[in-house]
Design a protein around this motif. Structure first.
Motif, PDB file in Angstrom:
ATOM      1  N   LEU A 102       0.927  -1.227   0.370  1.00 43.82           N
ATOM      2  CA  LEU A 102       0.149   0.191   0.190  1.00 43.82           C
ATOM      3  C   LEU A 102       0.838   0.877   0.297  1.00 43.82           C
ATOM      4  N   ASN A 103       2.243   1.198   0.667  1.00 42.91           N
ATOM      5  CA  ASN A 103       2.955   2.017   0.581  1.00 42.91           C
ATOM      6  C   ASN A 103       2.980   3.350  -1.169  1.00 42.91           C
ATOM      7  N   PRO A 104       2.763   2.701  -1.935  1.00 40.68           N
ATOM      8  CA  PRO A 104       2.847   3.272  -2.873  1.00 40.68           C
ATOM      9  C   PRO A 104       1.397   4.225  -3.364  1.00 40.68           C
ATOM     10  N   VAL A 105       0.248   3.828  -3.280  1.00 41.02           N
ATOM     11  CA  VAL A 105      -0.632   4.600  -2.862  1.00 41.02           C
ATOM     12  C   VAL A 105      -0.850   5.376  -2.053  1.00 41.02           C
ATOM     13  N   ILE A 106      -0.609   5.201  -0.689  1.00 40.12           N
ATOM     14  CA  ILE A 106      -0.585   5.941  -0.083  1.00 40.12           C
ATOM     15  C   ILE A 106      -0.260   7.264  -0.762  1.00 40.12           C
ATOM     16  N   ASP A 107       1.197   7.490  -0.775  1.00 42.55           N
ATOM     17  CA  ASP A 107       1.997   8.273  -1.237  1.00 42.55           C
ATOM     18  C   ASP A 107       1.395   9.204  -2.827  1.00 42.55           C
ATOM     19  N   ALA A 108       1.171   8.165  -3.668  1.00 43.82           N
ATOM     20  CA  ALA A 108      -0.070   8.996  -4.343  1.00 43.82           C
ATOM     21  C   ALA A 108      -0.912   9.967  -3.922  1.00 43.82           C
ATOM     22  N   CYS A 109      -1.583   9.272  -2.967  1.00 39.78           N
ATOM     23  CA  CYS A 109      -2.803  10.614  -2.451  1.00 39.78           C
ATOM     24  C   CYS A 109      -2.656  11.085  -1.367  1.00 39.78           C
ATOM     25  N   ILE A 153     -15.596  13.369  -5.265  1.00 36.99           N
ATOM     26  CA  ILE A 153     -15.492  12.517  -6.053  1.00 36.99           C
ATOM     27  C   ILE A 153     -16.292  10.972  -6.311  1.00 36.99           C
ATOM     28  N   GLU A 154     -15.800  11.081  -7.629  1.00 41.74           N
ATOM     29  CA  GLU A 154     -16.798   9.949  -7.950  1.00 41.74           C
ATOM     30  C   GLU A 154     -16.471   8.494  -8.241  1.00 41.74           C
ATOM     31  N   GLN A 155     -15.348   8.787  -8.462  1.00 37.92           N
ATOM     32  CA  GLN A 155     -14.749   7.461  -8.674  1.00 37.92           C
ATOM     33  C   GLN A 155     -13.353   7.553  -8.625  1.00 37.92           C
ATOM     34  N   ILE A 156     -13.034   6.303  -7.584  1.00 32.00           N
ATOM     35  CA  ILE A 156     -11.296   6.157  -7.766  1.00 32.00           C
ATOM     36  C   ILE A 156     -10.688   4.912  -8.599  1.00 32.00           C
ATOM     37  N   GLU A 157      -9.442   5.176  -9.282  1.00 24.19           N
ATOM     38  CA  GLU A 157      -9.268   3.544  -9.992  1.00 24.19           C
ATOM     39  C   GLU A 157      -7.441   3.879  -9.311  1.00 24.19           C
ATOM     40  N   LEU A 158      -7.196   2.479  -9.263  1.00 22.94           N
ATOM     41  CA  LEU A 158      -5.810   2.009  -8.936  1.00 22.94           C
ATOM     42  C   LEU A 158      -5.174   1.206  -9.490  1.00 22.94           C
ATOM     43  N   THR A 159      -4.174   1.360 -10.040  1.00 25.15           N
ATOM     44  CA  THR A 159      -2.863   0.775 -11.009  1.00 25.15           C
ATOM     45  C   THR A 159      -1.670   0.381 -10.721  1.00 25.15           C
ATOM     46  N   GLU A 170      -5.140  12.552 -12.040  1.00 30.63           N
ATOM     47  CA  GLU A 170      -4.114  11.275 -11.688  1.00 30.63           C
ATOM     48  C   GLU A 170      -2.945  11.422 -10.794  1.00 30.63           C
ATOM     49  N   HIS A 171      -2.414  10.286 -10.154  1.00 34.62           N
ATOM     50  CA  HIS A 171      -0.863  11.007  -9.848  1.00 34.62           C
ATOM     51  C   HIS A 171       0.059   9.099  -9.744  1.00 34.62           C
ATOM     52  N   ARG A 172       1.548   9.456 -10.283  1.00 38.54           N
ATOM     53  CA  ARG A 172       1.664   8.128 -10.470  1.00 38.54           C
ATOM     54  C   ARG A 172       2.747   7.837  -9.386  1.00 38.54           C
ATOM     55  N   VAL A 173       3.323   7.026  -8.801  1.00 37.46           N
ATOM     56  CA  VAL A 173       4.644   6.743  -7.920  1.00 37.46           C
ATOM     57  C   VAL A 173       5.469   5.797  -8.536  1.00 37.46           C
ATOM     58  N   HIS A 174       6.469   5.668  -8.672  1.00 37.21           N
ATOM     59  CA  HIS A 174       7.795   4.949  -9.153  1.00 37.21           C
ATOM     60  C   HIS A 174       7.755   4.148  -8.048  1.00 37.21           C
ATOM     61  N   ALA A 175       8.291   4.956  -7.144  1.00 33.16           N
ATOM     62  CA  ALA A 175       9.019   4.101  -6.275  1.00 33.16           C
ATOM     63  C   ALA A 175       8.900   4.496  -4.573  1.00 33.16           C
ATOM     64  N   ALA A 176       7.866   3.614  -4.261  1.00 35.87           N
ATOM     65  CA  ALA A 176       7.325   4.034  -2.531  1.00 35.87           C
ATOM     66  C   ALA A 176       8.143   5.011  -1.519  1.00 35.87           C
ATOM     67  N   ARG A 177       8.090   5.372  -0.837  1.00 32.13           N
ATOM     68  CA  ARG A 177       8.433   6.510  -0.075  1.00 32.13           C
ATOM     69  C   ARG A 177       9.376   4.885   0.878  1.00 32.13           C
ATOM     70  N   GLU A 234       6.315  -1.701  -5.720  1.00 30.60           N
ATOM     71  CA  GLU A 234       6.426  -0.831  -5.046  1.00 30.60           C
ATOM     72  C   GLU A 234       6.168   0.632  -6.391  1.00 30.60           C
ATOM     73  N   SER A 235       5.509   0.678  -7.354  1.00 33.99           N
ATOM     74  CA  SER A 235       4.902   1.381  -7.480  1.00 33.99           C
ATOM     75  C   SER A 235       3.457   1.783  -7.853  1.00 33.99           C
ATOM     76  N   ALA A 236       2.460   3.011  -8.711  1.00 33.50           N
ATOM     77  CA  ALA A 236       1.199   2.646  -7.888  1.00 33.50           C
ATOM     78  C   ALA A 236       0.640   4.317  -8.928  1.00 33.50           C
ATOM     79  N   GLN A 237      -0.403   3.732  -9.395  1.00 36.57           N
ATOM     80  CA  GLN A 237      -1.209   5.130 -10.078  1.00 36.57           C
ATOM     81  C   GLN A 237      -3.062   5.106  -9.271  1.00 36.57           C
ATOM     82  N   VAL A 238      -3.416   6.507  -8.716  1.00 38.22           N
ATOM     83  CA  VAL A 238      -4.088   6.465  -8.234  1.00 38.22           C
ATOM     84  C   VAL A 238      -4.772   7.239  -9.070  1.00 38.22           C
ATOM     85  N   ALA A 239      -6.147   7.347  -9.818  1.00 45.34           N
ATOM     86  CA  ALA A 239      -6.436   8.681 -10.439  1.00 45.34           C
ATOM     87  C   ALA A 239      -8.195   9.290  -9.635  1.00 45.34           C
ATOM     88  N   ILE A 240      -8.381   9.933  -9.862  1.00 41.32           N
ATOM     89  CA  ILE A 240     -10.108  10.607  -8.828  1.00 41.32           C
ATOM     90  C   ILE A 240     -10.244  10.540  -9.893  1.00 41.32           C
TER      91      ILE A 240
END
Lengths: 461, 461
Positions: free
Chosen positions: B284-291, B305-311, B396-403, B381-387
């Motif tokens: 969940l680390n990169p998801v939280i970073d992105a949020c 917020i209508e929808q959230i996409e987690l990639t 959207e925000h993409r994190v390549h390497a989570a903190r 260790e990466s993820a993207q969150v789009a609202i």
């Protein structure tokens, strides 16, 4: 719960752990068959015998020293010793001394030594929390039941792989027994088993070394602690035994789930318990019996022996063909040494399997004259020893069921003799007769801890 | 020793255990690269942070009560608490508090939480036996090395099967560390590892329950005890790790023997250690970073917020698709909760993953609006969150390497912040600044135990 009704949902929900826990919580003294009550007392007589023998063994001396630095109080007795210690340390150290020579009892289906972890935990508890003899016997029976059923469920793979099953399953037995003795309810017993499930160490690799005793001690100590924690509401998972990542699945590839609960309250694991007459690997028992019988024959003397033939199941040869042993401990699994020392001395006690006995050159000379004859049709509890004299005469003796096997269990009087002999061997100045007398009527004892006051070394009150 | 040179004889004779033990006995402070020394201090800052956070957790309160009944003396500190206890209990209880929230460090190849068992044992020792800061750091590095190499040798099967690897390998780390701190020689370190090898309990089944903390505590306590026993000559087998019935073979079907000793002294396991910025499953680390990054964007508010996409990698969905969580502990592995609480509050501390946070109805309402998009080409260790807003706008925000990952490690200042925040969270009235100051220059400390005097709850001297 029958085997065929155990589905994935039941395993996930912890139905087996709950059934076992309910059984422990609800079973009363009146539910125990007379044979089970009797076997419990026999197990305890044997327990004190073996613990007294090892009371001053170097392993115990060292452990008492180090553990003694971390003792909270002096509430508890060390069997056969004068020092006192706290409840948790006493559980550990008394379980160690009862097991260190591997001369304690054997649950046949699993080769668990069931009594050491369970009894050591219960008697340590009894010195701080009043329990009657009847109450302790009931808790003991239930602890052994849980311990050996878990062992059944993971056997034979678990031990074969290298887990020291007395240690790994003993902690559950101690936890269940103490939980019963403290009157915990079903839910708290589930927690006690969960708290035990994370404390299942012990390796076959360490047999013959001091390290082994640590895990046997831990089984008693940590099982006791697991139950005390549960009593204080320290909670665990619902399915510590049968869960997806629970003990049974880490302990065996294909656990026998049904072994946990099948015929619960109808079949009793304690009735599969046996007591060693000799401090040796059990496959040597019929060999030693035969040699003792041969000794009673007046027709030969030790120096007349030309050859010895040992007939038995191939397992006898595989486990005990060890001609050149160097230590007392190794000699306990050497047919060459066992046959020589018993034919020579007519005894098979701890002294006959000591470093000193092994060093006797006349015994070593006989090793080369022994020959194994395999016969896979023989059961392992039988064997034949034949001696061929220089004169050409042949004298043989065959034993069908070794003393101490389920088919020929040691009589109560033999167990009492073992207690006397081992108390003397351990030089602990304990009144073996008084101890024996109390144990045979233990269910009438108002205070179970009274036995421990007899079992401590005398002269220090 | 290279992999291809490990033959059956070497395994039987204990060559690997001996090589490891010799390494522990002979390695000096000057042999440690600067990066390793530095990482040791970072691990300790993180250790005190997480231990302070949990100092008054209900699990600790109960354990301190029960263990406290069996304390020999008051020589040792409980981090963040006012009670004192003895060395063995302190090792157990401090390891528990450092690990109870799973907010401690993670050795990436094994997911061992390496510091809790090793540091807790060493600091408990240091309060009775003088050790310098440098000496403790050296012992810590070597303990972690042994612990994680054993973990490497049995991974990934060991954990996957259900063994709680922090507990089962931690006991070796604590034993090796204490053996080093006590200056034991090669043979005694072999014994210490043997005495540890019979104390390897711990089950994944117990995660999320109090029972888990018992085995983490045992790893520290029993590793310490294993070394103290070895120091007194309590001896073990030659090959406790690699023997026919040794730990590696019971712990894994095909142990990676070479992992024990390959590049010993050249590759350091501590350099694969990481520290969590959030009290959550690491995926969940990169998801939280992105949020957190999205929160800094002024263009939207929570109610839009209508929808959230987690990639992300499919593992993200598999481990964290948990819409209906009921407890704070469950919320630590719920993407639905993590996304909602971080987008709503802009924080991701222990309070955001508490029972109270889970009960917030506005957060629960968002769960149904979250959608996972698997992409196996993404590293974990990466993820993207789009609202997607009601207006149709997409941010959207993409994190390549989570903190907190090896690629983006927490800075020293972030670890110090974590110490401050968690000390406050644990309400233990410890001077976090003083503690942090001492730890960053710990190698200059004459008496390692001085740190523990700062880490105890104030106002009771």
């Amino acid at each position: 719960m029958q085997a065929d009704s155990i589905d994935a949902n039941a395993l996930r929900s912890g139905a087996l752990t709950r059934t076992l826990s309910r059984f422990v919580a609800s079973t009363q003294w009146r539910d125990l068959p007379a044979a089970v009550r009797n076997e419990a007392k026999r197990s305890l007589v044997n327990y004190f015998a073996v613990a007294l023998a090892a009371a001053h063994d170097p392993t115990l001396d060292k452990a008492v020293t180090v553990y003694g630095r971390f003792r909270a109080d002096d509430s508890a007795t060390l069997i056969g010793r004068s020092e006192r210690t706290d409840m948790l340390n006493a559980a550990a150290l008394n379980a160690m001394s009862a097991n260190v020579y591997d001369f304690d009892d054997t649950h046949i289906p699993t080769i668990i030594h069931p009594t050491a972890p369970v009894a050591a935990a219960l008697f340590a508890l009894a010195e701080s929390h009043a329990i009657s003899g009847e109450g302790l016997l009931l808790a003991f029976v239930l602890g052994v039941e849980v311990e050996c059923r878990i062992g059944n469920a993971v056997s034979p793979e678990h031990y074969q792989r290298g887990w020291h099953i007395t240690s790994t399953c003993g902690v559950f037995g101690a936890a269940a027994a103490v939980a019963k003795a403290r009157g915990l309810d079903e839910q708290a017993i589930v927690w006690a088993l969960g708290n035990a499930s994370v404390q299942t160490g012990g390796l076959v690799e360490t047999l013959g070394t001091m390290s082994k005793s640590i895990s046997v001690g831990n089984a008693a100590r940590n099982g006791l602690l697991a139950a005390l924690l549960a009593e204080d509401g320290f909670s665990g998972p619902d399915a510590p035994l049968e869960g997806e990542r629970g003990f049974l699945r880490v302990a065996a590839t294909k656990p026998a789930w049904h072994a946990l609960t099948r015929e619960l309250g109808h079949e009793w694991e304690l009735l599969k318990n046996t007591y060693k007459p000799y401090p040796c690997g059990v496959v040597l028992n019929p060999v030693i019996d035969a040699c003792l019988d041969l000794r009673r024959d007046a027709r030969w003397s030790f120096d007349d022996i030309e050859q010895i033939e040992l007939t038995g199941h191939p397992l006898l040869r595989e486990r005990t063909d060890r001609p050149g042993v160097r230590t007392g401990r190794e000699s306990q699994v050497s047919a060459q040494h066992a046959v020589a020392v018993v034919l020579s001395r007519g005894k098979a006690g701890l002294e006959e399997f000591s470093d000193a006995a092994v060093a006797d050159p006349s015994l070593r000379a006989l090793a080369g004259r022994l020959r194994f004859i395999d016969d896979a049709s023989w059961p392992v509890e039988s064997a034949q020893v034949a001696i061929v004299l220089r004169s050409g005469e042949r004298i043989e003796h065959r034993v069908h069921a070794a003393r101490g096997s389920l088919a020929a269990p040691l009589a109560n009087v033999e167990l009492a003799d073992k207690l006397h002999q081992l108390a003397a061997y351990g030089r602990s100045r304990v009144d073996a007769q008084a101890l024996s007398d109390r144990l045979w009527k233990f269910e009438t004892e108002h205070d179970a801890a009274a036995v421990m006051r007899v079992a401590r070394a005398r002269g220090l009150d």
